[in-house]
Design a protein around this motif. Structure first.
Motif, PDB file in Angstrom:
ATOM      1  N   ASP A  30      39.726  44.873  42.392  1.00 23.63           N
ATOM      2  CA  ASP A  30      39.913  46.350  42.775  1.00 23.63           C
ATOM      3  C   ASP A  30      40.575  46.878  43.804  1.00 23.63           C
ATOM      4  O   ASP A  30      40.761  48.192  43.871  1.00 23.63           O
ATOM      5  CB  ASP A  30      38.531  46.930  42.402  1.00 23.63           C
ATOM      6  N   THR A  31      41.203  46.029  44.638  1.00 22.19           N
ATOM      7  CA  THR A  31      41.965  46.504  45.576  1.00 22.19           C
ATOM      8  C   THR A  31      43.382  45.763  45.753  1.00 22.19           C
ATOM      9  O   THR A  31      43.261  44.446  45.135  1.00 22.19           O
ATOM     10  CB  THR A  31      41.429  46.446  47.059  1.00 22.19           C
ATOM     11  N   GLU A  32      44.465  46.094  46.311  1.00 19.97           N
ATOM     12  CA  GLU A  32      45.658  45.661  46.221  1.00 19.97           C
ATOM     13  C   GLU A  32      45.485  44.265  47.105  1.00 19.97           C
ATOM     14  O   GLU A  32      46.310  43.262  46.883  1.00 19.97           O
ATOM     15  CB  GLU A  32      46.743  46.403  46.858  1.00 19.97           C
ATOM     16  N   ILE A  33      44.866  44.488  48.233  1.00 21.51           N
ATOM     17  CA  ILE A  33      44.691  43.177  48.936  1.00 21.51           C
ATOM     18  C   ILE A  33      43.923  41.853  48.409  1.00 21.51           C
ATOM     19  O   ILE A  33      44.258  40.943  48.250  1.00 21.51           O
ATOM     20  CB  ILE A  33      43.903  43.509  50.307  1.00 21.51           C
ATOM     21  N   LEU A  34      42.961  42.305  47.508  1.00 22.91           N
ATOM     22  CA  LEU A  34      42.171  41.372  46.679  1.00 22.91           C
ATOM     23  C   LEU A  34      43.075  40.852  45.703  1.00 22.91           C
ATOM     24  O   LEU A  34      43.047  39.605  45.322  1.00 22.91           O
ATOM     25  CB  LEU A  34      40.766  42.056  46.238  1.00 22.91           C
ATOM     26  N   ALA A 111      47.417  45.812  34.693  1.00 24.68           N
ATOM     27  CA  ALA A 111      46.294  46.116  33.888  1.00 24.68           C
ATOM     28  C   ALA A 111      44.771  46.205  34.631  1.00 24.68           C
ATOM     29  O   ALA A 111      44.013  47.071  34.274  1.00 24.68           O
ATOM     30  CB  ALA A 111      46.159  45.215  32.700  1.00 24.68           C
ATOM     31  N   SER A 112      44.692  45.437  35.704  1.00 23.00           N
ATOM     32  CA  SER A 112      43.410  45.424  36.441  1.00 23.00           C
ATOM     33  C   SER A 112      43.252  46.659  37.441  1.00 23.00           C
ATOM     34  O   SER A 112      42.301  46.760  37.860  1.00 23.00           O
ATOM     35  CB  SER A 112      43.417  44.309  37.291  1.00 23.00           C
ATOM     36  N   LYS A 113      44.389  47.428  37.428  1.00 22.39           N
ATOM     37  CA  LYS A 113      44.254  48.798  38.332  1.00 22.39           C
ATOM     38  C   LYS A 113      43.655  49.873  37.526  1.00 22.39           C
ATOM     39  O   LYS A 113      43.041  50.759  38.190  1.00 22.39           O
ATOM     40  CB  LYS A 113      45.724  49.163  38.410  1.00 22.39           C
ATOM     41  N   TYR A 114      43.191  49.546  36.066  1.00 22.10           N
ATOM     42  CA  TYR A 114      42.818  50.593  35.343  1.00 22.10           C
ATOM     43  C   TYR A 114      41.117  50.076  35.005  1.00 22.10           C
ATOM     44  O   TYR A 114      41.110  49.061  34.148  1.00 22.10           O
ATOM     45  CB  TYR A 114      43.378  51.154  34.146  1.00 22.10           C
ATOM     46  N   SER A 115      40.121  50.598  35.645  1.00 20.31           N
ATOM     47  CA  SER A 115      38.880  50.125  35.563  1.00 20.31           C
ATOM     48  C   SER A 115      38.215  49.911  34.167  1.00 20.31           C
ATOM     49  O   SER A 115      37.421  49.207  33.806  1.00 20.31           O
ATOM     50  CB  SER A 115      37.913  50.932  36.474  1.00 20.31           C
ATOM     51  N   LYS A 116      38.698  51.241  33.533  1.00 24.96           N
ATOM     52  CA  LYS A 116      38.006  51.170  32.058  1.00 24.96           C
ATOM     53  C   LYS A 116      38.773  49.795  31.071  1.00 24.96           C
ATOM     54  O   LYS A 116      37.839  49.500  30.158  1.00 24.96           O
ATOM     55  CB  LYS A 116      38.427  52.455  31.345  1.00 24.96           C
ATOM     56  N   CYS A 117      39.593  49.348  31.638  1.00 26.55           N
ATOM     57  CA  CYS A 117      40.188  48.333  30.856  1.00 26.55           C
ATOM     58  C   CYS A 117      39.631  46.851  31.150  1.00 26.55           C
ATOM     59  O   CYS A 117      40.076  45.688  30.546  1.00 26.55           O
ATOM     60  CB  CYS A 117      41.620  48.210  30.906  1.00 26.55           C
TER      61      CYS A 117
END
Length: 234
Positions: A30-34, A111-117
């Motif tokens: 859920d973060t760019e670093i992770l 795609a992982s940037k959009y939590s609903k997805c």
């Protein structure tokens, strides 16, 4: 809708090797670093490219769960989420899962940037890795060459099942009817394009020659008419 996705791609575009990288996860970064950390750990650069397209890290839904997979980067269009299609070996649109917070067009690895997805539909996700297992219908037949293997594709039964991450993964060599067939199709396609180009050039040369011939005939006729004595006009 699945048939529509398959019509967008030909057999040449299918990425068979991506299924080998499929791995279940609890949640997507859920973060760019992770995201970068998980991407480095997945090491998608170590997998062979798919028809010249490098494989990159994706965290998307697969069936009812979340997976990490190395697949080619593509475009997701239509204000919808993305999913991994094991039949294509690619991350494609999930038209049954609209996303109002998503842009109309975005890269598949975003795609992982959009939590609903990236919400798992199962309450207890399965951690593990999918391995493709194949069984020969007739084990007495030994397949020594790739052509012989391709002729036996119809006798294979394929299934996916999860294997725990902490168990030693089973490595199974899996030959796919793709290499020689793809090269053959590409050669036929290049030959077809070459024939069309040659025919077009011949046709253009013929048209130019015909127009020049007609023009010369017309000029000769006009010259003969204009050079006739005026007495003959009366």
């Amino acid at each position: 809708m699945k048939n529509y996705r398959h019509k967008r791609f030909t057999e040449i575009d299918i990425c068979y090797e991506t299924n080998n990288s499929l791995e279940f996860v609890n949640q997507c970064p859920d973060t760019e670093i992770l995201f970068q950390e998980r991407s480095r750990r997945k090491n998608c650069e170590s997998y062979p490219q798919c028809i010249g397209e490098p494989l990159v890290y994706h965290c998307v839904r697969f069936r009812e769960e979340l997976v990490e997979v190395c697949a080619p980067r593509g475009l997701i269009t239509g204000f919808c989420c993305a999913l991994f299609d094991e039949g294509l070996g690619r991350v494609v649109e999930d038209y049954f899962h609209p996303c109002l917070g998503c842009p109309f067009v975005y890269q598949s690895d975003d795609a992982s940037k959009y939590s609903k997805c990236v919400e798992s539909k199962r309450k207890t996700p399965t951690l593990g890795r999918y391995e493709r297992h194949t069984t020969l219908a007739d084990k007495s037949n030994s397949i020594g060459t790739s052509k012989a293997w391709n002729s036996q594709r119809s006798s294979f039964a394929e299934e996916y099942h999860p294997v725990k991450l902490y168990e030693t993964p089973v490595t199974i060599s899996f030959a796919i009817n793709g290499g020689e067939d793809i090269q053959q199709k590409r050669k036929l396609r290049r030959g077809h394009f070459a024939f069309i180009a040659f025919s077009t050039i011949v046709l253009l040369v013929f048209i130019i020659w015909l127009s020049v011939l007609i023009k010369k005939r017309y000029r000769k006729y006009v010259t003969q008419c204009s050079s006739s004595p005026t007495e003959n006009w009366i």
